[in-house]
Design a protein around this motif. Structure first.
Motif, PDB file in Angstrom:
ATOM      1  N   TRP A 102       0.818  -1.210   0.000  1.00  9.31           N
ATOM      2  CA  TRP A 102       0.000   0.000   0.000  1.00  9.31           C
ATOM      3  C   TRP A 102       0.852   1.260   0.000  1.00  9.31           C
ATOM      4  O   TRP A 102       0.480   2.271  -0.603  1.00  9.31           O
ATOM      5  N   MET A 103       2.001   1.208   0.643  1.00 10.26           N
ATOM      6  CA  MET A 103       2.897   2.369   0.637  1.00 10.26           C
ATOM      7  C   MET A 103       3.480   2.601  -0.751  1.00 10.26           C
ATOM      8  O   MET A 103       3.622   3.734  -1.205  1.00 10.26           O
ATOM      9  N   VAL A 104       3.824   1.518  -1.450  1.00 15.59           N
ATOM     10  CA  VAL A 104       4.471   1.629  -2.760  1.00 15.59           C
ATOM     11  C   VAL A 104       3.475   2.027  -3.843  1.00 15.59           C
ATOM     12  O   VAL A 104       3.726   2.936  -4.634  1.00 15.59           O
ATOM     13  N   ASP A 105       2.328   1.352  -3.900  1.00 16.77           N
ATOM     14  CA  ASP A 105       1.375   1.623  -4.974  1.00 16.77           C
ATOM     15  C   ASP A 105      -0.040   1.224  -4.553  1.00 16.77           C
ATOM     16  O   ASP A 105      -0.447   0.078  -4.747  1.00 16.77           O
ATOM     17  N   PRO A 106      -0.787   2.163  -3.987  1.00 17.28           N
ATOM     18  CA  PRO A 106      -2.147   1.843  -3.545  1.00 17.28           C
ATOM     19  C   PRO A 106      -3.043   1.312  -4.668  1.00 17.28           C
ATOM     20  O   PRO A 106      -3.963   0.539  -4.409  1.00 17.28           O
ATOM     21  N   ALA A 107      -2.756   1.713  -5.913  1.00 13.28           N
ATOM     22  CA  ALA A 107      -3.614   1.306  -7.024  1.00 13.28           C
ATOM     23  C   ALA A 107      -3.569  -0.197  -7.277  1.00 13.28           C
ATOM     24  O   ALA A 107      -4.542  -0.781  -7.757  1.00 13.28           O
ATOM     25  N   THR A 108      -2.447  -0.832  -6.977  1.00 16.77           N
ATOM     26  CA  THR A 108      -2.315  -2.268  -7.230  1.00 16.77           C
ATOM     27  C   THR A 108      -2.188  -3.074  -5.936  1.00 16.77           C
ATOM     28  O   THR A 108      -2.003  -4.293  -5.992  1.00 16.77           O
ATOM     29  N   ALA A 109      -2.284  -2.414  -4.788  1.00 17.37           N
ATOM     30  CA  ALA A 109      -2.185  -3.114  -3.505  1.00 17.37           C
ATOM     31  C   ALA A 109      -3.410  -4.001  -3.309  1.00 17.37           C
ATOM     32  O   ALA A 109      -4.484  -3.731  -3.844  1.00 17.37           O
ATOM     33  N   PRO A 110      -3.284  -5.074  -2.546  1.00 15.23           N
ATOM     34  CA  PRO A 110      -4.391  -6.024  -2.397  1.00 15.23           C
ATOM     35  C   PRO A 110      -5.544  -5.478  -1.561  1.00 15.23           C
ATOM     36  O   PRO A 110      -5.348  -4.747  -0.589  1.00 15.23           O
ATOM     37  N   SER A 111      -6.741  -5.860  -1.959  1.00 17.84           N
ATOM     38  CA  SER A 111      -7.936  -5.587  -1.169  1.00 17.84           C
ATOM     39  C   SER A 111      -8.152  -6.746  -0.205  1.00 17.84           C
ATOM     40  O   SER A 111      -7.471  -7.777  -0.275  1.00 17.84           O
ATOM     41  N   ALA A 112      -9.123  -6.586   0.672  1.00 17.29           N
ATOM     42  CA  ALA A 112      -9.457  -7.682   1.585  1.00 17.29           C
ATOM     43  C   ALA A 112      -9.937  -8.903   0.810  1.00 17.29           C
ATOM     44  O   ALA A 112      -9.621 -10.047   1.159  1.00 17.29           O
ATOM     45  N   ARG A 113     -10.689  -8.657  -0.262  1.00 20.31           N
ATOM     46  CA  ARG A 113     -11.148  -9.777  -1.089  1.00 20.31           C
ATOM     47  C   ARG A 113      -9.971 -10.463  -1.783  1.00 20.31           C
ATOM     48  O   ARG A 113      -9.916 -11.696  -1.874  1.00 20.31           O
ATOM     49  N   ASP A 114      -8.999  -9.681  -2.278  1.00 17.60           N
ATOM     50  CA  ASP A 114      -7.811 -10.261  -2.900  1.00 17.60           C
ATOM     51  C   ASP A 114      -7.089 -11.185  -1.924  1.00 17.60           C
ATOM     52  O   ASP A 114      -6.677 -12.295  -2.286  1.00 17.60           O
ATOM     53  N   LEU A 115      -6.920 -10.725  -0.694  1.00 17.63           N
ATOM     54  CA  LEU A 115      -6.230 -11.530   0.306  1.00 17.63           C
ATOM     55  C   LEU A 115      -6.994 -12.823   0.596  1.00 17.63           C
ATOM     56  O   LEU A 115      -6.398 -13.898   0.737  1.00 17.63           O
ATOM     57  N   THR A 116      -8.308 -12.708   0.668  1.00 23.60           N
ATOM     58  CA  THR A 116      -9.126 -13.886   0.954  1.00 23.60           C
ATOM     59  C   THR A 116      -9.059 -14.903  -0.178  1.00 23.60           C
ATOM     60  O   THR A 116      -8.897 -16.109   0.043  1.00 23.60           O
ATOM     61  N   GLU A 117      -9.172 -14.400  -1.411  1.00 15.95           N
ATOM     62  CA  GLU A 117      -9.101 -15.312  -2.559  1.00 15.95           C
ATOM     63  C   GLU A 117      -7.716 -15.919  -2.685  1.00 15.95           C
ATOM     64  O   GLU A 117      -7.572 -17.100  -3.039  1.00 15.95           O
ATOM     65  N   GLY A 118      -6.683 -15.139  -2.385  1.00 20.30           N
ATOM     66  CA  GLY A 118      -5.329 -15.675  -2.416  1.00 20.30           C
ATOM     67  C   GLY A 118      -5.124 -16.758  -1.369  1.00 20.30           C
ATOM     68  O   GLY A 118      -4.477 -17.780  -1.630  1.00 20.30           O
ATOM     69  N   LEU A 119      -5.676 -16.536  -0.184  1.00 18.80           N
ATOM     70  CA  LEU A 119      -5.577 -17.539   0.870  1.00 18.80           C
ATOM     71  C   LEU A 119      -6.270 -18.839   0.458  1.00 18.80           C
ATOM     72  O   LEU A 119      -5.763 -19.933   0.720  1.00 18.80           O
ATOM     73  N   LYS A 120      -7.411 -18.720  -0.208  1.00 20.46           N
ATOM     74  CA  LYS A 120      -8.115 -19.915  -0.672  1.00 20.46           C
ATOM     75  C   LYS A 120      -7.275 -20.695  -1.674  1.00 20.46           C
ATOM     76  O   LYS A 120      -7.240 -21.934  -1.638  1.00 20.46           O
ATOM     77  N   ILE A 121      -6.573 -19.985  -2.552  1.00 23.55           N
ATOM     78  CA  ILE A 121      -5.722 -20.668  -3.531  1.00 23.55           C
ATOM     79  C   ILE A 121      -4.582 -21.393  -2.825  1.00 23.55           C
ATOM     80  O   ILE A 121      -4.281 -22.560  -3.106  1.00 23.55           O
ATOM     81  N   VAL A 122      -3.930 -20.694  -1.896  1.00 23.90           N
ATOM     82  CA  VAL A 122      -2.810 -21.291  -1.167  1.00 23.90           C
ATOM     83  C   VAL A 122      -3.254 -22.529  -0.397  1.00 23.90           C
ATOM     84  O   VAL A 122      -2.536 -23.542  -0.336  1.00 23.90           O
ATOM     85  N   MET A 123      -4.456 -22.478   0.175  1.00 20.47           N
ATOM     86  CA  MET A 123      -4.956 -23.592   0.981  1.00 20.47           C
ATOM     87  C   MET A 123      -5.647 -24.668   0.148  1.00 20.47           C
ATOM     88  O   MET A 123      -6.063 -25.698   0.678  1.00 20.47           O
ATOM     89  N   GLY A 124      -5.783 -24.430  -1.161  1.00 17.78           N
ATOM     90  CA  GLY A 124      -6.423 -25.426  -2.012  1.00 17.78           C
ATOM     91  C   GLY A 124      -7.916 -25.501  -1.811  1.00 17.78           C
ATOM     92  O   GLY A 124      -8.512 -26.574  -1.918  1.00 17.78           O
ATOM     93  N   ILE A 125      -8.513 -24.346  -1.500  1.00 15.75           N
ATOM     94  CA  ILE A 125      -9.961 -24.297  -1.276  1.00 15.75           C
ATOM     95  C   ILE A 125     -10.641 -23.804  -2.537  1.00 15.75           C
ATOM     96  O   ILE A 125     -10.273 -22.762  -3.072  1.00 15.75           O
ATOM     97  N   ASP A 126     -11.648 -24.532  -3.015  1.00 17.89           N
ATOM     98  CA  ASP A 126     -12.351 -24.092  -4.218  1.00 17.89           C
ATOM     99  C   ASP A 126     -13.445 -23.094  -3.842  1.00 17.89           C
ATOM    100  O   ASP A 126     -13.578 -22.682  -2.690  1.00 17.89           O
ATOM    101  N   GLY A 127     -14.245 -22.741  -4.807  1.00 20.51           N
ATOM    102  CA  GLY A 127     -15.267 -21.718  -4.587  1.00 20.51           C
ATOM    103  C   GLY A 127     -16.276 -22.079  -3.528  1.00 20.51           C
ATOM    104  O   GLY A 127     -16.859 -21.212  -2.881  1.00 20.51           O
TER     105      GLY A 127
END
Length: 211
Positions: free
Chosen positions: A175-200
């Motif tokens: 967020w300090m470097v580039d707020p325009a491309t920094a992750p949202s809460a939804r981005d973090l959640t979807e990323g966590l699902k991918i890492v954990m192997g959780i589908d939709g």
């Protein structure tokens, strides 16, 4: 307030405006309406005062985020505590939504934190001053995000707090470097699902079958 409290409040304002390296003892005195002798009398040194002021600023940020989460939860469930029964991923996303919402208005605090981290190798006293609060911060994150009581389950609190602290630092830098491309809460959640192997549907089979 007495001189001790005035100095601390003045140091906090100086840190947010000037940063750590550029804040002088005279700056603090001018901002607090005290005198140079008061710094040594109450805190021992300018550095000790600035270290404490920095820790207080980060504590205040954490308290503000926690209060915001609690207020939202009470408004949604009428104070019944039902928000603690949310599915884990939904709770994760809601928590990070509050943190990320605070980044822009708390930017001076995070800018200061980046400066502080850059000084640790050359300032052993600063490193010592931050070690204990870093552990406390982990406990606070575990309790704030997940409701884990450190006294009741210290190992779970340590592990969860370490995870959230690492994620918090990484998100803050983005967020300090580039707020325009920094992750949202939804981005973090979807990323966590991918890492954990959780589908939709959250059953954990999607990633494995896709691989």
């Amino acid at each position: 307030m007495g001189h001790r409290e005035d100095l601390l409040e003045g140091a906090k304002r100086c840190l947010l405006e000037k940063g750590y390296a550029r804040t002088t003892a005279r700056d603090i005195v001018a901002e607090s309406g005290t005198n140079l002798a008061s710094i040594g009398y109450h805190y021992g040194s300018k550095e000790a005062l600035l270290n404490l002021a920095f820790l207080k600023l980060t504590e205040e940020w954490g308290d503000a985020v926690a209060d915001s989460r609690e207020a939202e939860a009470e408004a949604e469930d009428g104070g019944r505590g039902e928000s603690t029964d949310l599915p884990p991923l939904e709770r994760f996303e809601r928590g990070w939504s509050k943190v990320i919402d605070s980044y822009e208005r708390s930017r001076p605090v995070w800018k200061l934190q980046m400066e502080i981290v850059s000084r640790i190798d050359s300032d052993p006293e600063l490193q010592k001053a931050l070690a204990g609060p870093q552990l406390e911060g982990r406990r606070g994150l575990a309790e704030g995000f997940l409701g884990i009581d450190e006294d009741a389950d210290p190992e779970r609190a340590r592990l969860a707090g370490t995870f959230y602290q690492a994620l918090l630092a990484g998100v803050m830098v983005q967020w300090m470097v580039d707020p325009a491309t920094a992750p949202s809460a939804r981005d973090l959640t979807e990323g966590l699902k991918i890492v954990m192997g959780i589908d939709g549907d959250g059953d954990g089979d999607g990633a494995r079958s896709a691989g």
